[in-house]
Design an enzyme around this catalytic site. Structure first.
Site, PDB file in Angstrom:
ATOM      1  N   ASP A  36     -16.623 -42.683 102.542  1.00 37.49           N
ATOM      2  CA  ASP A  36     -17.970 -43.127 102.939  1.00 37.49           C
ATOM      3  C   ASP A  36     -18.232 -44.543 102.431  1.00 37.49           C
ATOM      4  O   ASP A  36     -18.838 -45.364 103.129  1.00 37.49           O
ATOM      5  CB  ASP A  36     -19.049 -42.180 102.384  1.00 37.49           C
ATOM      6  CG  ASP A  36     -19.405 -41.061 103.364  1.00 37.49           C
ATOM      7  OD1 ASP A  36     -18.509 -40.620 104.114  1.00 37.49           O
ATOM      8  OD2 ASP A  36     -20.570 -40.615 103.366  1.00 37.49           O
TER       9      ASP A  36
ATOM     10  N   LYS B  18      -8.809 -39.048  87.955  1.00 35.52           N
ATOM     11  CA  LYS B  18      -9.700 -39.160  86.801  1.00 35.52           C
ATOM     12  C   LYS B  18      -9.047 -38.381  85.670  1.00 35.52           C
ATOM     13  O   LYS B  18      -9.623 -37.463  85.080  1.00 35.52           O
ATOM     14  CB  LYS B  18     -11.087 -38.599  87.179  1.00 35.52           C
ATOM     15  CG  LYS B  18     -12.182 -38.827  86.158  1.00 35.52           C
ATOM     16  CD  LYS B  18     -12.645 -40.259  86.036  1.00 35.52           C
ATOM     17  CE  LYS B  18     -13.614 -40.382  84.873  1.00 35.52           C
ATOM     18  NZ  LYS B  18     -13.994 -41.779  84.591  1.00 35.52           N
TER      19      LYS B  18
ATOM     20  N   ASP C 114     -13.665 -44.193  89.262  1.00 38.35           N
ATOM     21  CA  ASP C 114     -14.860 -45.018  89.027  1.00 38.35           C
ATOM     22  C   ASP C 114     -14.512 -46.504  89.169  1.00 38.35           C
ATOM     23  O   ASP C 114     -15.228 -47.270  89.815  1.00 38.35           O
ATOM     24  CB  ASP C 114     -15.502 -44.690  87.665  1.00 38.35           C
ATOM     25  CG  ASP C 114     -14.515 -44.638  86.508  1.00 38.35           C
ATOM     26  OD1 ASP C 114     -13.285 -44.686  86.750  1.00 38.35           O
ATOM     27  OD2 ASP C 114     -14.966 -44.530  85.350  1.00 38.35           O
TER      28      ASP C 114
ATOM     29  N   ASP D 122     -13.317 -37.913  99.980  1.00 29.52           N
ATOM     30  CA  ASP D 122     -14.568 -37.763 100.736  1.00 29.52           C
ATOM     31  C   ASP D 122     -15.537 -38.879 100.348  1.00 29.52           C
ATOM     32  O   ASP D 122     -16.100 -39.568 101.202  1.00 29.52           O
ATOM     33  CB  ASP D 122     -15.175 -36.390 100.437  1.00 29.52           C
ATOM     34  CG  ASP D 122     -16.517 -36.204 101.108  1.00 29.52           C
ATOM     35  OD1 ASP D 122     -16.609 -36.461 102.323  1.00 29.52           O
ATOM     36  OD2 ASP D 122     -17.488 -35.804 100.417  1.00 29.52           O
TER      37      ASP D 122
ATOM     38  N   TYR E 291     -12.660 -28.397  96.993  1.00 25.41           N
ATOM     39  CA  TYR E 291     -12.984 -27.675  98.226  1.00 25.41           C
ATOM     40  C   TYR E 291     -12.295 -26.314  98.295  1.00 25.41           C
ATOM     41  O   TYR E 291     -12.173 -25.729  99.362  1.00 25.41           O
ATOM     42  CB  TYR E 291     -12.562 -28.504  99.456  1.00 25.41           C
ATOM     43  CG  TYR E 291     -13.444 -29.702  99.742  1.00 25.41           C
ATOM     44  CD1 TYR E 291     -13.569 -30.737  98.825  1.00 25.41           C
ATOM     45  CD2 TYR E 291     -14.134 -29.812 100.942  1.00 25.41           C
ATOM     46  CE1 TYR E 291     -14.359 -31.850  99.091  1.00 25.41           C
ATOM     47  CE2 TYR E 291     -14.930 -30.915 101.221  1.00 25.41           C
ATOM     48  CZ  TYR E 291     -15.039 -31.930 100.293  1.00 25.41           C
ATOM     49  OH  TYR E 291     -15.819 -33.022 100.567  1.00 25.41           O
TER      50      TYR E 291
END
Ligand code: IPM
Ligand code: MG
Length: 361
Positions: A253, A191, A225, A249, A141
């Site tokens: 969700d 990651k 993942d 983010d 971001y």
């Protein structure tokens, strides 16, 4: 009454925003204000008409002195951002992201608690209670990037992910502190097997910080993942998830589904110790498909209100809201269609108010 015997005033800047924003904020504010009274706090609201409509009318979603205006308040309640006549990037880069950045709200806190009587496609969730701590100022971001050779076969675009030691250290300290307070494990989600610069720095900085300052807090590393799978298969194994801006983010969700969907997911954007107001907002968007119908679920906003109260010295009101929500969610006549009910937005919000008023003498 506070120590001097006076009632305190809590000043909330309400930015209803776009789509369902005005409906959910309008229905939730009276409930949040009523809950604050349990802590002898009087809520004073300034309504700010910032957002997509203002941008279309005047060319700017917020006034130039927006940060100064919100700094006059203790907290900001934000409804939703995303206007159908604007591209999504314009909506978010004209309001919510500038607010987060200009106030340096580096913590994005997103609790995920499975409630009884709320259906989820994921079964056996009892006892699930974890929190996503999302770094809120940089990563993907950062806003740094660009495009060249526009429209041509050789067009190239970049968005640079920024990860700084300073930002990682401060978010790490917050997340470790929270894990200690909650008596839970800290799981760092990265990651670093692929992103061997940026996410490798995360692993190093957070690992060293834990060893140096939080040796008592259990700590582990996970790849993002694998975390997506684990959130569905073993959600009870999670305590505090420390994530970069983008991973937080996405995973929040996914976490929303565990608590009944986006209509139930709350968030707080904070700058601990910074002396600036936090932004408290539901995780969901402006839902243009149901805007104006009066059926949007107000519970994510009321739960965000509970976070607002807790961060602003109103623990009784915060707990009362959360308990009242737990008590209403099983009842069809008190909840909106997204969680299996038949109520409209205002009825659902008022049901929460009735519930805690009945529970408190
Ligand atoms: C959220 C939203 C925002 C984000 C958008 C609206 C910028 O998806 O709060 O999760 O990506 O942070
Ligand atoms: Mg999101």
């Amino acid at each position: 009454m506070n120590a001097s015997g006076h009632e305190r005033t809590l000043r909330i800047a309400a930015i209803a925003g776009d789509g369902i924003g005005p409906e959910i904020v309008g229905a939730s504010l009276p409930v949040i204000a009523a809950a604050a009274r349990l802590d002898r706090v009087r809520v004073e609201v300034t309504e700010l008409d910032w957002g997509g409509e203002r941008l279309l009318r005047t060319g700017a979603a917020m006034p130039e002195d927006a940060t100064a205006v919100v700094r006059e308040h203790d907290a900001i309640l934000l409804g939703a951002v995303g206007h159908p006549q604007l591209t999504p990037d314009v909506s978010v880069w004209s309001l919510v992201l500038p607010l987060r950045k200009e106030l340096d709200l580096y913590v994005n806190l997103r609790p995920i608690r499975a409630l009884e009587n709320v259906d989820s496609p994921v079964v056996d969730l009892a006892g699930t209670d974890f929190v996503v701590v999302r770094e809120n100022t940089e990563g993907e971001y950062s806003g740094i990037g660009g495009r060249v050779h526009s429209g041509g076969a050789h067009e190239v675009a970049t968005d640079v992910a920024v990860h700084s030691r300073r930002a990682l250290t401060r978010i790490g300290r917050y997340a470790f502190g929270l894990a200690r307070e909650r008596g839970q494990r800290l799981t760092l989600v990265t990651k670093s097997n692929v992103s061997r610069h940026g996410y490798a720095l995360w692993d190093e900085v957070i690992g060293e910080l834990g060893a140096a300052e939080f040796p008592d807090v259990p700590f582990e590393l996970a790849f993002v993942d694998a975390m997506a799978t684990r959130m569905i298969e073993r959600p009870r194994s999670l305590g505090v998830l420390l994530c970069s801006n983008l991973f937080g983010d996405i995973l929040s969700d996914l976490g929303a589904v565990l608590q009944g969907g986006l209509g139930m997911a709350a968030s707080a954007n904070l700058c601990p110790g910074g002396g600036v107001p936090g932004v408290f907002e539901p995780v969901h968007g402006s839902a243009p498909d149901i805007a104006g119908k009066g059926i949007a679920n107000p519970l994510a906003t009321i739960l965000s209100g509970a976070l607002l109260l807790r961060e602003n010295g109103c623990p009784l009101g915060a707990a009362a809201l959360e308990e009242a929500i737990s008590a209403t969610v099983g009842r069809a006549e008190a909840t909106t269609p997204d969680i299996g009910g038949t109520a409209d937005t205002v009825t659902a919000a008022n049901a929460v108010m009735d519930e805690f008023e009945a529970a408190t003498p």
